[in-house]
Design a protein around this motif. Sequence first.
Motif, PDB file in Angstrom:
ATOM      1  N   VAL A 132     -24.511 -22.128  11.095  1.00 21.47           N
ATOM      2  CA  VAL A 132     -23.273 -22.317  11.073  1.00 21.47           C
ATOM      3  C   VAL A 132     -22.751 -21.031  10.186  1.00 21.47           C
ATOM      4  N   PHE A 133     -21.769 -20.360  10.360  1.00 19.74           N
ATOM      5  CA  PHE A 133     -21.004 -19.734   9.427  1.00 19.74           C
ATOM      6  C   PHE A 133     -20.145 -20.481   8.514  1.00 19.74           C
ATOM      7  N   SER A 134     -19.832 -20.072   7.299  1.00 21.97           N
ATOM      8  CA  SER A 134     -19.241 -20.650   6.264  1.00 21.97           C
ATOM      9  C   SER A 134     -17.746 -21.281   6.711  1.00 21.97           C
ATOM     10  N   GLY A 135     -17.106 -20.662   7.455  1.00 20.42           N
ATOM     11  CA  GLY A 135     -15.857 -20.950   8.069  1.00 20.42           C
ATOM     12  C   GLY A 135     -15.973 -22.304   8.708  1.00 20.42           C
ATOM     13  N   ASP A 136     -17.108 -22.565   9.302  1.00 19.77           N
ATOM     14  CA  ASP A 136     -17.370 -23.679  10.293  1.00 19.77           C
ATOM     15  C   ASP A 136     -18.172 -24.989   9.712  1.00 19.77           C
ATOM     16  N   VAL A 137     -18.547 -24.728   8.567  1.00 20.78           N
ATOM     17  CA  VAL A 137     -19.524 -25.816   8.062  1.00 20.78           C
ATOM     18  C   VAL A 137     -18.781 -27.070   7.938  1.00 20.78           C
ATOM     19  N   ALA A 138     -17.493 -27.118   7.401  1.00 17.54           N
ATOM     20  CA  ALA A 138     -16.890 -28.214   7.152  1.00 17.54           C
ATOM     21  C   ALA A 138     -16.671 -29.067   8.576  1.00 17.54           C
ATOM     22  N   VAL A 139     -16.260 -28.269   9.473  1.00 13.85           N
ATOM     23  CA  VAL A 139     -16.142 -28.940  10.829  1.00 13.85           C
ATOM     24  C   VAL A 139     -17.471 -29.632  11.307  1.00 13.85           C
ATOM     25  N   HIS A 140     -18.625 -29.496  10.871  1.00 16.58           N
ATOM     26  CA  HIS A 140     -19.693 -29.924  11.639  1.00 16.58           C
ATOM     27  C   HIS A 140     -20.527 -30.700  10.467  1.00 16.58           C
ATOM     28  N   ALA A 141     -20.105 -30.596   9.181  1.00 17.74           N
ATOM     29  CA  ALA A 141     -20.964 -31.324   8.125  1.00 17.74           C
ATOM     30  C   ALA A 141     -21.296 -32.608   8.299  1.00 17.74           C
ATOM     31  N   ALA A 142     -20.391 -33.663   8.741  1.00  7.17           N
ATOM     32  CA  ALA A 142     -20.547 -35.005   8.785  1.00  7.17           C
ATOM     33  C   ALA A 142     -21.720 -35.203  10.164  1.00  7.17           C
ATOM     34  N   THR A 143     -21.461 -34.549  10.856  1.00 10.53           N
ATOM     35  CA  THR A 143     -22.136 -34.620  12.325  1.00 10.53           C
ATOM     36  C   THR A 143     -23.590 -34.381  11.922  1.00 10.53           C
ATOM     37  N   LEU A 144     -23.661 -33.108  11.266  1.00 10.70           N
ATOM     38  CA  LEU A 144     -25.250 -32.645  11.036  1.00 10.70           C
ATOM     39  C   LEU A 144     -25.818 -33.592  10.117  1.00 10.70           C
ATOM     40  N   ALA A 145     -25.023 -34.485   9.257  1.00 12.15           N
ATOM     41  CA  ALA A 145     -25.606 -35.211   8.287  1.00 12.15           C
ATOM     42  C   ALA A 145     -25.892 -36.491   8.977  1.00 12.15           C
ATOM     43  N   GLU A 146     -25.207 -37.111   9.967  1.00 12.11           N
ATOM     44  CA  GLU A 146     -25.292 -38.360  10.932  1.00 12.11           C
ATOM     45  C   GLU A 146     -26.517 -38.101  11.742  1.00 12.11           C
ATOM     46  N   ARG A 147     -26.940 -36.659  12.213  1.00 13.98           N
ATOM     47  CA  ARG A 147     -27.873 -36.602  13.064  1.00 13.98           C
ATOM     48  C   ARG A 147     -29.294 -36.196  12.476  1.00 13.98           C
ATOM     49  N   GLY A 148     -29.258 -36.222  11.275  1.00  9.89           N
ATOM     50  CA  GLY A 148     -30.649 -35.977  10.369  1.00  9.89           C
ATOM     51  C   GLY A 148     -30.618 -34.448  10.031  1.00  9.89           C
ATOM     52  N   TYR A 149     -29.775 -33.749  10.002  1.00 11.56           N
ATOM     53  CA  TYR A 149     -30.130 -32.177   9.744  1.00 11.56           C
ATOM     54  C   TYR A 149     -29.797 -31.990   8.182  1.00 11.56           C
ATOM     55  N   THR A 150     -30.638 -31.178   7.648  1.00 14.20           N
ATOM     56  CA  THR A 150     -30.848 -30.917   6.297  1.00 14.20           C
ATOM     57  C   THR A 150     -30.782 -29.331   6.024  1.00 14.20           C
ATOM     58  N   LEU A 151     -30.094 -28.874   5.088  1.00 13.44           N
ATOM     59  CA  LEU A 151     -30.013 -27.556   4.874  1.00 13.44           C
ATOM     60  C   LEU A 151     -31.228 -26.760   4.694  1.00 13.44           C
ATOM     61  N   SER A 152     -31.849 -25.820   5.278  1.00 19.33           N
ATOM     62  CA  SER A 152     -32.925 -25.169   4.973  1.00 19.33           C
ATOM     63  C   SER A 152     -33.067 -23.783   4.401  1.00 19.33           C
ATOM     64  N   MET A 153     -31.785 -23.257   4.663  1.00 18.34           N
ATOM     65  CA  MET A 153     -31.560 -21.600   4.178  1.00 18.34           C
ATOM     66  C   MET A 153     -30.030 -21.425   4.125  1.00 18.34           C
ATOM     67  N   LEU A 154     -30.000 -20.543   3.196  1.00 15.27           N
ATOM     68  CA  LEU A 154     -28.544 -20.043   3.096  1.00 15.27           C
ATOM     69  C   LEU A 154     -28.551 -18.674   2.770  1.00 15.27           C
ATOM     70  N   LEU A 155     -27.809 -17.794   3.896  1.00 10.60           N
ATOM     71  CA  LEU A 155     -27.890 -16.394   3.840  1.00 10.60           C
ATOM     72  C   LEU A 155     -26.323 -15.940   3.399  1.00 10.60           C
ATOM     73  N   HIS A 156     -26.178 -14.937   2.612  1.00 13.32           N
ATOM     74  CA  HIS A 156     -24.791 -14.200   2.512  1.00 13.32           C
ATOM     75  C   HIS A 156     -24.371 -13.334   3.892  1.00 13.32           C
TER      76      HIS A 156
END
Length: 239
Positions: free
Chosen positions: A75-99
């Motif tokens: 997910v690109f940074s501009g869309d992270v807020a759109v998906h943050a709640a759903t990702l957490a609810e569905r059991g996803y965790t952050l594994s990598m961050l690239l610039h």
Amino acid sequence: MNGVEAVRSRGAKVDAAHLSRYARGGAVGTFGTATAGYVGADLPVNAAVLTGAAVEWPALEAFFEARGTAPVVQVFSGDVAVHAATLAERGYTLSMLLHVHARGLVDLPPAGHDVRELLPAAWSVLAARAFGPGSERVMQVTAAREDTTLFACSVAGEPVGVGALSVFQGVALLFSAGTVPGARGQGVQAALLAARLERARALGAQAAMVLTTPGSGSERNVARAGFTLAAARATFQRR
């Protein structure tokens, strides 16, 4: 539109097209605004790129689970807020961050060492030397991609560095850059950046994009080559 604006507006779609090019030898699926690709077991390019809010989550996850791998989404940074709640609810965790860095294709950096195209078989062998043990399969997959230009940089006549280039929607994506141990710190990556930017312009691209690990030597190299930080790309995995 300058290079940074082009990448901010098109970066996620460029990334999705890039992923699909890897997966032509495997499987590609579209699930609303998500593009998923599976290339082969245990490869880091098995992932989905989210390009909007309307993701068909159950079908997307079933795509990966049917192939015996955990769902991974980018997910690109501009869309992270759109998906943050759903990702957490569905059991996803952050594994990598690239610039994500961008630049236009004017005032390009000067050429450095000798950089030339290399045939896929030879490129994959050199790339595996640069990226280290365990990278052999993904480098073979990279070398086999369609519409991808493969480069090697030589120092004193010896090939010691690699990089790749593809163009999507007027944006050149520079990726898979590495230098073999013992040849680092000699300007190899600067030469590969300069050569790929020149080729991108010749191919008609208007902007270039590259992803790096925050704070890495690669990030310092792209900054010296005139790139500007444009966004970040977060990778989430469901355990």
